[in-house]
Design an enzyme around this catalytic site. Sequence first.
Site, PDB file in Angstrom:
ATOM      1  CB  SER A  64       2.660  -6.457   5.044  1.00  0.00           C
ATOM      2  OG  SER A  64       1.412  -7.062   4.894  1.00  0.00           O
TER       3      SER A  64
ATOM      4  CG  ASP B 241       3.146 -11.573  -0.741  1.00  0.00           C
ATOM      5  OD1 ASP B 241       2.635 -12.345   0.099  1.00  0.00           O
ATOM      6  OD2 ASP B 241       3.504 -10.423  -0.459  1.00  0.00           O
TER       7      ASP B 241
ATOM      8  CG  HIS C 228       4.027 -11.224   3.410  1.00  0.00           C
ATOM      9  ND1 HIS C 228       3.449 -10.411   2.472  1.00  0.00           N
ATOM     10  CD2 HIS C 228       3.767 -10.661   4.610  1.00  0.00           C
ATOM     11  CE1 HIS C 228       2.854  -9.400   3.080  1.00  0.00           C
ATOM     12  NE2 HIS C 228       3.042  -9.521   4.372  1.00  0.00           N
TER      13      HIS C 228
END
Length: 554
Positions: A242, A465, A494
């Site tokens: 991320s 996602d 995710h």
Amino acid sequence: MRAAALYSAAGSLLLTALALAPAGSAPAASAAPGAPAAPGAAERQGTAVAAARARAAGIDFGKCSDLKDMPGAMQCGTVSVPLDYAQPGGKQIKLTVTRVAATHKDPHNSKRRVRRQGALVYNPGGPGGDGQYFPLVGLLPEWKRIASAYDLIGYSPRGVGRSAPLSCEDPGRFFKAPSQAPTHPSDSYKQERIAQAKAYAQGCAKRSGSGLKQFNSLNNARDLDVLRAALGEQKLTFMGASYGTYFGALYATLFPSHVRRMVFDSAVNPAPEQIWYRNNLDQSAAFESRWTDFRQWIARHDDVYRLGRTVATVQHNYTKASAQLAARPAGGKVGPAELQAAFLSAGYYDDYWPKRAQALSAYLKGDPKPLVEQAGPATEAAAEAENSNAVYTAVECNDAAWPTDFKVWDRDNTRLARVAPFETWDNAWMNLPCAYWPTSRQQPLDVRTGPGELPTTLILAAERDAATPYDGALEMQRRLSGSVLVTERDAGTHGIAGGPNKCVNGYLDAYLLEGRTPEQRASCAPHTEPRPSTGDRAHRSPLKDSLKGKAPRG
């Protein structure tokens, strides 16, 4: 917790270090007399100074005295980095670092000794996620091959945990439960949130001091290079999830010759114009689609949850529960905002779906206990949560310009909330302090590498996602020349590295262990969706839960 890092006392060595860049790097160009230095030149030279110093000092790993009852042979240490890289001889801060050494054990052949390939450094995202527990993934079956060949390295980024921790308000006041969460807020509610955002921004400046502007993504990338040097690595092997993919991409742009291998798991869109205001709007739109996925799953299992056979009926029951919680919070501490936050987490990880659906079903049948257990504020973790939120806010606000007129926020989020009401305004309120931020803003770096500048990097992405929409992975691949993208089709979890998808894990292992990648793009079928359950048994292991960073919002 942390054994002290060694600091070189040899004056001649440090004086020499001032003129040297780390191995594999080009020294900063000298400006002509009287000419202004190139943007970032002082920070680049400061990084070289700090990295040389860290290489000489190393990391004195020892017992993790503050981490109780941790399995495995995890060790702890610290590395010193400059608060301000333009002044490498100025104030230093210490980052906490954790390690589990390579096991050398082949999980499929007990007689075979595996060759160590170096250190694998990991960041879980955020901003504000703490990676100190990452080395424990070596205990999980999916990670044992990687753990055999690499020292697994976790760390707390600047501002996080004990790494010069940031704070913006009294942790005792952080959880304001129960709270409202209107999807179409009134003008008076908006004014309340504007006042709260201004007060929060002022609190960040007051509690964190003049160094607040130094907590940003470029410095996170520079810290990564100092950590590389302190570990004794000539080149970095890194995995970021991320937000970790964003400053990993900054690192690849700033220090391409220092890269060995890099994995970008659930990639942020790194385009400068997206950082961070536009990315958050795109994220809110994507969460609406993921919320629809969850409602469709609940509707398919109406025989278990009795929440409706259609998406619309499930939404009706969710809205009904929210209204009841607004009138009478469950357990006195779960209101609409807490309900929304609990179901937002299900947008990140579909293995939460059975527990969340069961809790909603039980609540509407008169049993609020499961919902209170899952959605109630964890007040015992208030200090950690407040710190994480402070770092998130500081980094995103410092990284780029944000609209400073609330009319812009109001216009954009009102329009978006008409079609994506689930997360839009909650996301706006979280980021609104950036409209009133007290420090100067940076210009986002244009993430980009040319052919041959960077070794092949691996990008992993789930097609649905929501936290980091798939377009971000496509943009990351366009900008990092020679990178390879592996897509988990029709899935929305995710963070997919080391998860339940054996196909994805196969590509990950091949890359990290052998340097092999597919050509440009490859895809995997989705992992099996969760099975419905009427119990409140978790569908993740406690260890896997502990390894998650803060749910990344950027």
